[in-house]
Design an enzyme around this catalytic site. Structure first.
Site, PDB file in Angstrom:
ATOM      1  N   HIS A 138      -6.936  -7.073   0.755  1.00  6.18           N
ATOM      2  CA  HIS A 138      -5.740  -6.080   0.781  1.00  6.18           C
ATOM      3  C   HIS A 138      -4.685  -6.362   1.695  1.00  6.18           C
ATOM      4  O   HIS A 138      -3.629  -6.086   1.393  1.00  6.18           O
ATOM      5  CB  HIS A 138      -6.511  -4.739   0.975  1.00  6.18           C
ATOM      6  CG  HIS A 138      -5.616  -3.681   0.541  1.00  6.18           C
ATOM      7  ND1 HIS A 138      -4.688  -3.276  -0.353  1.00  6.18           N
ATOM      8  CD2 HIS A 138      -5.202  -2.540   1.823  1.00  6.18           C
ATOM      9  CE1 HIS A 138      -4.072  -2.364  -0.262  1.00  6.18           C
ATOM     10  NE2 HIS A 138      -4.241  -1.803   1.239  1.00  6.18           N
ATOM     11  N   ASP A 152       0.938  -1.187   0.095  1.00  2.00           N
ATOM     12  CA  ASP A 152       0.077   0.165  -0.209  1.00  2.00           C
ATOM     13  C   ASP A 152       0.876   1.433  -0.044  1.00  2.00           C
ATOM     14  O   ASP A 152       1.678   1.561  -0.850  1.00  2.00           O
ATOM     15  CB  ASP A 152      -1.087   0.032   1.234  1.00  2.00           C
ATOM     16  CG  ASP A 152      -1.893   1.002   1.185  1.00  2.00           C
ATOM     17  OD1 ASP A 152      -3.007   0.555   0.617  1.00  2.00           O
ATOM     18  OD2 ASP A 152      -1.846   1.877   1.861  1.00  2.00           O
TER      19      ASP A 152
END
Length: 292
Positions: free
Chosen positions: A272, A107
């Protein structure tokens, strides 16, 4: 109470421009630096770090502006540029005696890792990326109603003041919404870990917003300059990501291949937060990367 990585030393190390970073350091062998994402801290690497530490020196810093690291005021746009944050990582590794190291980011940390790979090609030996595309490409693929998935990018791109006030006014709800929406397996984020992420994020609202605001400005300028110059990542690159391309209408592997000629692109069924949801898969991808 702040959680820690069992068996790791927790230290403060000099970054760039007088900034100090908190880091967990453990294991032994060739160095691997692991960079966390949003809205997390280095704690997200607890499972993967344990798996890698048997073979490598594993360094898990909190990024500038996050966790227990320094949170300098964003007096200028470059304070939270990924270029400055990448320089932190190089400085932290150097302080531990490593002038070359493998680098893996998730990320926000992956955007820092990407910038480090471009800015420090003689320092970063291998590059691992979890669940992003480069900043310039990210803005290019967000369009129409599908861009709603990235509403926070647009919110935190606004001028200073309003985003910080809005987020600080409901910090747990704001940051918690991403932990809820992005986790395919909520059990991978146990209550005490979730509480630590929320605590750390609520204490870092101005710097987190400044990090995101930089990605709507100075980071784009740096990426575009490299793109125009034909710069590419010189080291082996592994990208593990969800099938965001299918959802948003682009070919993620093609996007990455334009930057990384030596690319291993791996889709995953994990959510994620894949380092916590599928640590064996992520650790295996990192080991395969380091073997190249």
């Amino acid at each position: 109470m702040t959680l820690s990585l069992p068996g790791f030393d927790h230290v403060r190390l000099p970054g760039a421009d007088g900034v100090e970073l908190a880091a967990a350091v453990g294991g032994g062998g060739s160095p691997v630096v692991l960079l966390h994402g949003f809205p997390q801290t280095h704690l997200m690497w607890r499972h993967v770090a344990e798996r890698l530490a048997a073979e490598h020196t594993v360094i898990c810093p909190d990024l500038r502006g996050y966790g227990a690291s320094d949170k300098p005021a964003a007096d200028t746009s470059d304070v939270y540029a990924k270029r400055a944050m990448a320089a932190d990582v190089v400085a932290v590794a150097a302080a531990l005696g490593h002038d070359r190291f493998a680098l893996v980011g998730h990320d926000r940390g992956a955007l820092v890792a990407f910038r480090a790979g471009l800015d420090h090609p003689d320092t970063v030996t291998h590059l691992g990326i979890l669940d992003v595309v480069p900043t310039l490409d990210m803005w290019n693929v967000l369009h129409g109603v599908s861009a709603a998935v990235g509403y926070h990018l647009f919110l935190m791109a606004q001028p200073p003041g309003l985003p910080e006030a809005m987020i600080a006014g409901s910090a747990d709800a704001f940051f918690g919404s991403f932990l809820d929406a992005w986790a395919a397996d909520p059990a991978a984020l146990p209550r005490e870990v979730r509480a630590e992420y929320l605590r750390a994020s609520a204490a870092a609202v101005p710097s987190i917003v400044a990090d995101y605001r930089a990605s709507a400005g100075i980071d784009i300028a740096h990426d575009r300059a490299d793109l125009d110059a034909g710069a590419q990542l010189a080291m082996p690159v592994t990208v593990v990501q969800q099938d965001w391309g299918a959802r948003l209408g682009y070919d993620a592997a093609e996007v990455w291949r334009a930057w990384a000629p030596d690319l291993d692109h791996r889709p995953t069924r994990a959510g994620h937060f894949m380092a916590e949801e599928a640590p064996d898969e992520v650790a295996a991808a990192i080991r395969d990367l380091l073997a190249r």
